[in-house]
Motif scaffolding. Structure first.
Motif, PDB file in Angstrom:
ATOM      1  N   ALA A  11      -9.132-112.993  23.427  1.00 49.27           N
ATOM      2  CA  ALA A  11     -10.239-113.055  24.384  1.00 49.27           C
ATOM      3  C   ALA A  11     -10.448-114.486  24.840  1.00 49.27           C
ATOM      4  O   ALA A  11     -10.014-115.431  24.171  1.00 49.27           O
ATOM      5  N   ASN A  12     -11.137-114.643  25.958  1.00 46.22           N
ATOM      6  CA  ASN A  12     -11.414-115.989  26.459  1.00 46.22           C
ATOM      7  C   ASN A  12     -12.818-116.068  27.040  1.00 46.22           C
ATOM      8  O   ASN A  12     -13.454-115.056  27.318  1.00 46.22           O
ATOM      9  N   SER A  13     -13.297-117.307  27.218  1.00 44.92           N
ATOM     10  CA  SER A  13     -14.631-117.546  27.752  1.00 44.92           C
ATOM     11  C   SER A  13     -14.668-118.913  28.427  1.00 44.92           C
ATOM     12  O   SER A  13     -13.991-119.840  27.994  1.00 44.92           O
ATOM     13  N   ASP A  14     -15.496-119.022  29.432  1.00 46.84           N
ATOM     14  CA  ASP A  14     -15.723-120.318  30.078  1.00 46.84           C
ATOM     15  C   ASP A  14     -16.746-121.147  29.305  1.00 46.84           C
ATOM     16  O   ASP A  14     -16.894-122.334  29.567  1.00 46.84           O
ATOM     17  N   ALA A  21     -15.342-114.939  21.040  1.00 42.49           N
ATOM     18  CA  ALA A  21     -15.300-114.011  19.907  1.00 42.49           C
ATOM     19  C   ALA A  21     -16.249-112.842  20.136  1.00 42.49           C
ATOM     20  O   ALA A  21     -15.909-111.690  19.849  1.00 42.49           O
ATOM     21  N   LYS A  22     -17.431-113.115  20.656  1.00 39.99           N
ATOM     22  CA  LYS A  22     -18.391-112.047  20.952  1.00 39.99           C
ATOM     23  C   LYS A  22     -17.823-111.081  21.992  1.00 39.99           C
ATOM     24  O   LYS A  22     -18.001-109.868  21.897  1.00 39.99           O
ATOM     25  N   LYS A  23     -17.135-111.630  22.989  1.00 40.17           N
ATOM     26  CA  LYS A  23     -16.529-110.782  24.015  1.00 40.17           C
ATOM     27  C   LYS A  23     -15.422-109.911  23.426  1.00 40.17           C
ATOM     28  O   LYS A  23     -15.272-108.746  23.807  1.00 40.17           O
ATOM     29  N   ALA A  24     -14.656-110.464  22.496  1.00 44.62           N
ATOM     30  CA  ALA A  24     -13.585-109.691  21.847  1.00 44.62           C
ATOM     31  C   ALA A  24     -14.169-108.507  21.096  1.00 44.62           C
ATOM     32  O   ALA A  24     -13.674-107.376  21.212  1.00 44.62           O
ATOM     33  N   SER A  37     -15.902-106.293  10.355  1.00 50.06           N
ATOM     34  CA  SER A  37     -15.844-107.753  10.331  1.00 50.06           C
ATOM     35  C   SER A  37     -14.875-108.262  11.384  1.00 50.06           C
ATOM     36  O   SER A  37     -14.083-107.514  11.941  1.00 50.06           O
ATOM     37  N   VAL A  38     -14.979-109.563  11.631  1.00 50.14           N
ATOM     38  CA  VAL A  38     -14.068-110.229  12.555  1.00 50.14           C
ATOM     39  C   VAL A  38     -13.616-111.529  11.905  1.00 50.14           C
ATOM     40  O   VAL A  38     -14.406-112.234  11.272  1.00 50.14           O
ATOM     41  N   TYR A  39     -12.322-111.820  12.027  1.00 49.16           N
ATOM     42  CA  TYR A  39     -11.743-113.028  11.466  1.00 49.16           C
ATOM     43  C   TYR A  39     -11.134-113.822  12.614  1.00 49.16           C
ATOM     44  O   TYR A  39     -10.290-113.304  13.350  1.00 49.16           O
ATOM     45  N   ILE A  40     -11.595-115.054  12.783  1.00 47.64           N
ATOM     46  CA  ILE A  40     -11.050-115.900  13.844  1.00 47.64           C
ATOM     47  C   ILE A  40      -9.716-116.445  13.354  1.00 47.64           C
ATOM     48  O   ILE A  40      -9.659-117.320  12.492  1.00 47.64           O
ATOM     49  N   TYR A  55     -12.007-121.449  26.862  1.00 50.02           N
ATOM     50  CA  TYR A  55     -11.889-121.309  25.415  1.00 50.02           C
ATOM     51  C   TYR A  55     -11.193-119.984  25.115  1.00 50.02           C
ATOM     52  O   TYR A  55     -11.537-118.958  25.702  1.00 50.02           O
ATOM     53  N   ARG A  56     -10.245-120.024  24.174  1.00 51.79           N
ATOM     54  CA  ARG A  56      -9.493-118.813  23.834  1.00 51.79           C
ATOM     55  C   ARG A  56      -9.530-118.584  22.330  1.00 51.79           C
ATOM     56  O   ARG A  56      -9.452-119.530  21.556  1.00 51.79           O
ATOM     57  N   VAL A  57      -9.630-117.324  21.937  1.00 51.09           N
ATOM     58  CA  VAL A  57      -9.587-116.968  20.523  1.00 51.09           C
ATOM     59  C   VAL A  57      -8.632-115.806  20.306  1.00 51.09           C
ATOM     60  O   VAL A  57      -8.445-114.960  21.173  1.00 51.09           O
ATOM     61  N   ASN A  58      -8.025-115.826  19.153  1.00 50.42           N
ATOM     62  CA  ASN A  58      -7.197-114.740  18.669  1.00 50.42           C
ATOM     63  C   ASN A  58      -7.927-114.238  17.430  1.00 50.42           C
ATOM     64  O   ASN A  58      -8.042-114.975  16.455  1.00 50.42           O
ATOM     65  N   VAL A  59      -8.477-113.034  17.473  1.00 53.98           N
ATOM     66  CA  VAL A  59      -9.290-112.539  16.366  1.00 53.98           C
ATOM     67  C   VAL A  59      -8.689-111.273  15.765  1.00 53.98           C
ATOM     68  O   VAL A  59      -7.991-110.509  16.443  1.00 53.98           O
TER      69      VAL A  59
END
Length: 66
Positions: A11-14, A21-24, A37-40, A55-59
């Motif tokens: 997921a990504n965010s500006d 992470a919330k968007k994911a 649960s969620v693990y970054i 900003y990008r996350v892989n969760v």
């Protein structure tokens, strides 16, 4: 005994890694129930004109299988 499954979501965010992470989780929750649960797993960002642009996350999202 509970059976848990893990999926990986990108997921990504500006705004921030937290927002990404919330968007994911919000997107996964549309089709996956019983999220526990969620693990970054990984964080990254793109840069434009010397400033963070995105900003990008892989969760990894864990949920219970019923």
């Amino acid at each position: 005994m509970a059976v848990l499954k893990v999926i990986e979501v990108l997921a990504n965010s500006d705004e921030s890694w937290e927002d990404a992470a919330k968007k994911a989780v919000a997107q996964a929750a549309k089709s996956v129930k019983n999220i526990r649960s969620v693990y970054i797993n990984e964080q990254s960002a793109t840069v434009k004109d010397g400033k963070i642009d995105n900003y990008r996350v892989n969760v990894k999202i864990t949920f219970e299988v019923k």
